[in-house]
Design a protein around this motif. Structure first.
Motif, PDB file in Angstrom:
ATOM      1  N   LYS A  71       0.827  -1.211   0.000  1.00  0.00           N
ATOM      2  CA  LYS A  71       0.000   0.000   0.000  1.00  0.00           C
ATOM      3  C   LYS A  71       0.862   1.263   0.000  1.00  0.00           C
ATOM      4  O   LYS A  71       0.481   2.296  -0.554  1.00  0.00           O
ATOM      5  CB  LYS A  71      -0.904   0.013   1.236  1.00  0.00           C
ATOM      6  CG  LYS A  71      -2.039  -0.977   1.202  1.00  0.00           C
ATOM      7  CD  LYS A  71      -3.285  -0.389   0.566  1.00  0.00           C
ATOM      8  CE  LYS A  71      -3.912   0.651   1.460  1.00  0.00           C
ATOM      9  NZ  LYS A  71      -5.159   1.205   0.841  1.00  0.00           N
ATOM     10  N   ASN A  72       2.036   1.149   0.623  1.00  0.00           N
ATOM     11  CA  ASN A  72       2.944   2.290   0.728  1.00  0.00           C
ATOM     12  C   ASN A  72       3.983   2.330  -0.384  1.00  0.00           C
ATOM     13  O   ASN A  72       4.963   3.073  -0.296  1.00  0.00           O
ATOM     14  CB  ASN A  72       3.638   2.291   2.096  1.00  0.00           C
ATOM     15  CG  ASN A  72       2.683   2.668   3.224  1.00  0.00           C
ATOM     16  OD1 ASN A  72       1.863   3.558   3.067  1.00  0.00           O
ATOM     17  ND2 ASN A  72       2.792   1.992   4.351  1.00  0.00           N
ATOM     18  N   GLY A  73       3.784   1.509  -1.423  1.00  0.00           N
ATOM     19  CA  GLY A  73       4.643   1.592  -2.596  1.00  0.00           C
ATOM     20  C   GLY A  73       5.853   0.688  -2.613  1.00  0.00           C
ATOM     21  O   GLY A  73       6.786   0.916  -3.391  1.00  0.00           O
ATOM     22  N   ALA A  74       5.885  -0.346  -1.777  1.00  0.00           N
ATOM     23  CA  ALA A  74       7.026  -1.275  -1.774  1.00  0.00           C
ATOM     24  C   ALA A  74       7.192  -1.897  -3.159  1.00  0.00           C
ATOM     25  O   ALA A  74       6.200  -2.246  -3.812  1.00  0.00           O
ATOM     26  CB  ALA A  74       6.818  -2.374  -0.734  1.00  0.00           C
ATOM     27  N   PRO A  75       8.422  -2.043  -3.629  1.00  0.00           N
ATOM     28  CA  PRO A  75       8.672  -2.497  -5.014  1.00  0.00           C
ATOM     29  C   PRO A  75       8.586  -4.003  -5.226  1.00  0.00           C
ATOM     30  O   PRO A  75       9.547  -4.653  -5.627  1.00  0.00           O
ATOM     31  CB  PRO A  75      10.084  -1.984  -5.272  1.00  0.00           C
ATOM     32  CG  PRO A  75      10.745  -2.058  -3.931  1.00  0.00           C
ATOM     33  CD  PRO A  75       9.665  -1.685  -2.938  1.00  0.00           C
ATOM     34  N   PHE A  76       7.426  -4.583  -4.965  1.00  0.00           N
ATOM     35  CA  PHE A  76       7.216  -6.005  -5.210  1.00  0.00           C
ATOM     36  C   PHE A  76       6.423  -6.194  -6.501  1.00  0.00           C
ATOM     37  O   PHE A  76       5.541  -5.403  -6.821  1.00  0.00           O
ATOM     38  CB  PHE A  76       6.459  -6.661  -4.052  1.00  0.00           C
ATOM     39  CG  PHE A  76       7.201  -6.663  -2.741  1.00  0.00           C
ATOM     40  CD1 PHE A  76       8.415  -7.316  -2.630  1.00  0.00           C
ATOM     41  CD2 PHE A  76       6.682  -6.013  -1.631  1.00  0.00           C
ATOM     42  CE1 PHE A  76       9.112  -7.325  -1.421  1.00  0.00           C
ATOM     43  CE2 PHE A  76       7.352  -6.017  -0.420  1.00  0.00           C
ATOM     44  CZ  PHE A  76       8.580  -6.680  -0.318  1.00  0.00           C
ATOM     45  N   ASP A  77       6.744  -7.261  -7.222  1.00  0.00           N
ATOM     46  CA  ASP A  77       6.033  -7.601  -8.466  1.00  0.00           C
ATOM     47  C   ASP A  77       4.950  -8.642  -8.243  1.00  0.00           C
ATOM     48  O   ASP A  77       3.945  -8.668  -8.958  1.00  0.00           O
ATOM     49  CB  ASP A  77       7.017  -8.135  -9.511  1.00  0.00           C
ATOM     50  CG  ASP A  77       8.098  -7.131  -9.864  1.00  0.00           C
ATOM     51  OD1 ASP A  77       7.745  -6.000 -10.223  1.00  0.00           O
ATOM     52  OD2 ASP A  77       9.296  -7.482  -9.775  1.00  0.00           O
ATOM     53  N   VAL A  78       5.194  -9.542  -7.297  1.00  0.00           N
ATOM     54  CA  VAL A  78       4.267 -10.650  -7.027  1.00  0.00           C
ATOM     55  C   VAL A  78       4.138 -10.830  -5.523  1.00  0.00           C
ATOM     56  O   VAL A  78       5.114 -10.671  -4.782  1.00  0.00           O
ATOM     57  CB  VAL A  78       4.776 -11.964  -7.670  1.00  0.00           C
ATOM     58  CG1 VAL A  78       3.941 -13.164  -7.231  1.00  0.00           C
ATOM     59  CG2 VAL A  78       4.770 -11.859  -9.192  1.00  0.00           C
ATOM     60  N   LEU A  95      -4.304  -2.419  -6.908  1.00  0.00           N
ATOM     61  CA  LEU A  95      -2.883  -2.618  -6.653  1.00  0.00           C
ATOM     62  C   LEU A  95      -2.406  -3.994  -7.119  1.00  0.00           C
ATOM     63  O   LEU A  95      -1.239  -4.343  -6.946  1.00  0.00           O
ATOM     64  CB  LEU A  95      -2.583  -2.445  -5.156  1.00  0.00           C
ATOM     65  CG  LEU A  95      -2.780  -1.023  -4.617  1.00  0.00           C
ATOM     66  CD1 LEU A  95      -2.653  -1.006  -3.099  1.00  0.00           C
ATOM     67  CD2 LEU A  95      -1.770  -0.071  -5.243  1.00  0.00           C
ATOM     68  N   ALA A  96      -3.317  -4.784  -7.688  1.00  0.00           N
ATOM     69  CA  ALA A  96      -2.978  -6.113  -8.196  1.00  0.00           C
ATOM     70  C   ALA A  96      -3.903  -6.448  -9.361  1.00  0.00           C
ATOM     71  O   ALA A  96      -4.955  -5.822  -9.542  1.00  0.00           O
ATOM     72  CB  ALA A  96      -3.105  -7.162  -7.094  1.00  0.00           C
ATOM     73  N   ALA A 223       0.453  -4.587  -9.327  1.00  0.00           N
ATOM     74  CA  ALA A 223       0.424  -3.586 -10.397  1.00  0.00           C
ATOM     75  C   ALA A 223       1.826  -3.280 -10.914  1.00  0.00           C
ATOM     76  O   ALA A 223       2.030  -3.098 -12.121  1.00  0.00           O
ATOM     77  CB  ALA A 223      -0.241  -2.306  -9.888  1.00  0.00           C
ATOM     78  N   ARG A 224       2.787  -3.250 -10.024  1.00  0.00           N
ATOM     79  CA  ARG A 224       4.161  -2.954 -10.430  1.00  0.00           C
ATOM     80  C   ARG A 224       4.725  -4.009 -11.374  1.00  0.00           C
ATOM     81  O   ARG A 224       5.600  -3.734 -12.190  1.00  0.00           O
ATOM     82  CB  ARG A 224       5.058  -2.852  -9.189  1.00  0.00           C
ATOM     83  CG  ARG A 224       6.518  -2.521  -9.465  1.00  0.00           C
ATOM     84  CD  ARG A 224       7.306  -2.506  -8.166  1.00  0.00           C
ATOM     85  NE  ARG A 224       8.709  -2.165  -8.376  1.00  0.00           N
ATOM     86  CZ  ARG A 224       9.665  -3.029  -8.731  1.00  0.00           C
ATOM     87  NH1 ARG A 224       9.345  -4.298  -8.928  1.00  0.00           N
ATOM     88  NH2 ARG A 224      10.907  -2.643  -8.889  1.00  0.00           N
TER      89      ARG A 224
END
Length: 258
Positions: A71-78, A95-96, A223-224
């Motif tokens: 939620k705070n923008g951590a750079p995870f892909d999965v 966000l997903a 989402a990232r």
């Protein structure tokens, strides 16, 4: 000799080109993994890289903490969660990616002690007058902690045992409380007790499924990771026979996704 030189001039650059293409196609996927799935995911990540060339950079922790970080923008892909609610919530919050949700494992709860004579095969130890310290994961952060709380409530002993509870932030920390004997016993994931490197003496009771809500562990591309080929590739790999063999070997159940 001229012919050999000619062949080398043709083949060697071609091989280098193939290798360069494969290297260029390989990506890294950043994966947030529920702590209970640490050991199996380490094995799966190695198989994934060998099969696809993609690398999985793994981070382990509680599902609740990962949710806050994402939620705070951590750079995870999965995200490989310890429940199905968190991925669904991330989808609702954009966000997903909804189509990528899948159940990769069905978790099983176990009451475990390092002491071979502590836990009986029906969990009656929980109804003793002085059962000792009992470790559980934080029910607000970890699905296995919620399952432990539901079990104690179903048995009618939650209120009386609250003074005995030692609460871990994640199921990983909870297992450490038991492994280091800072708690006499604890509710942990069966996969932790079944881990290949944990061949120590102990006693355990696999908690009947009827005592807690099913632990459906869902994965989802965040989402990232929507434009990262390694992210979608990992979701697909989790559904292969190779991944299933590893998952079963740690005591998880499997769910057939529609």
């Amino acid at each position: 000799m001229r012919m050999l030189n000619h062949i080398c001039k043709v083949i060697i650059p071609a091989l280098i080109g193939v290798f360069a293409t494969q290297t260029a196609m390989a990506d890294t996927v950043s994966v947030a993994v529920a702590a209970n799935f640490t050991a199996p995911m380490q094995k799966i990540a190695a198989l994934f890289e060998a099969e696809t060339g993609h690398k999985a950079a793994l981070s382990f922790g509680s599902t609740g903490r990962f949710y806050a970080q994402i939620k705070n923008g951590a750079p995870f892909d999965v995200l490989l969660a310890a429940d199905d609610k968190t991925p669904a919530k991330l989808v609702e919050e954009a966000l997903a990616l909804a189509p990528t949700q899948m159940t990769y494992a069905i978790g099983k709860l176990v009451l475990y002690s390092r002491n071979p004579s502590v836990v009986d095969d029906r969990g009656h130890v929980l109804k003793q007058a002085q059962p000792g310290k009992i470790a559980i994961a934080d029910p607000k952060l970890a699905p296995y902690g919620l399952a432990a709380q539901q079990t104690l409530q179903a048995l009618g002993v939650y209120a009386q045992l609250q003074p005995n509870l030692v609460v871990g932030e994640s199921i990983g920390q909870t297992y450490q409380f038991v492994a280091t004997e800072n708690a006499l016993m604890g509710f942990v994931a069966l996969s932790q007790v079944n881990a290949a490197d944990q061949k120590q003496a102990g006693s355990s009771w696999i908690v009947p499924q009827a005592l807690y809500d099913p632990i459906r562990q869902n994965a989802v591309v965040l989402a990232r990771g929507k434009d990262n080929p390694a992210a979608s590739s990992l979701i697909k790999f989790l559904q292969t026979q190779a991944a299933h063999d590893v998952i079963r070997s740690y005591g998880y159940g499997l769910h057939t996704n529609p």
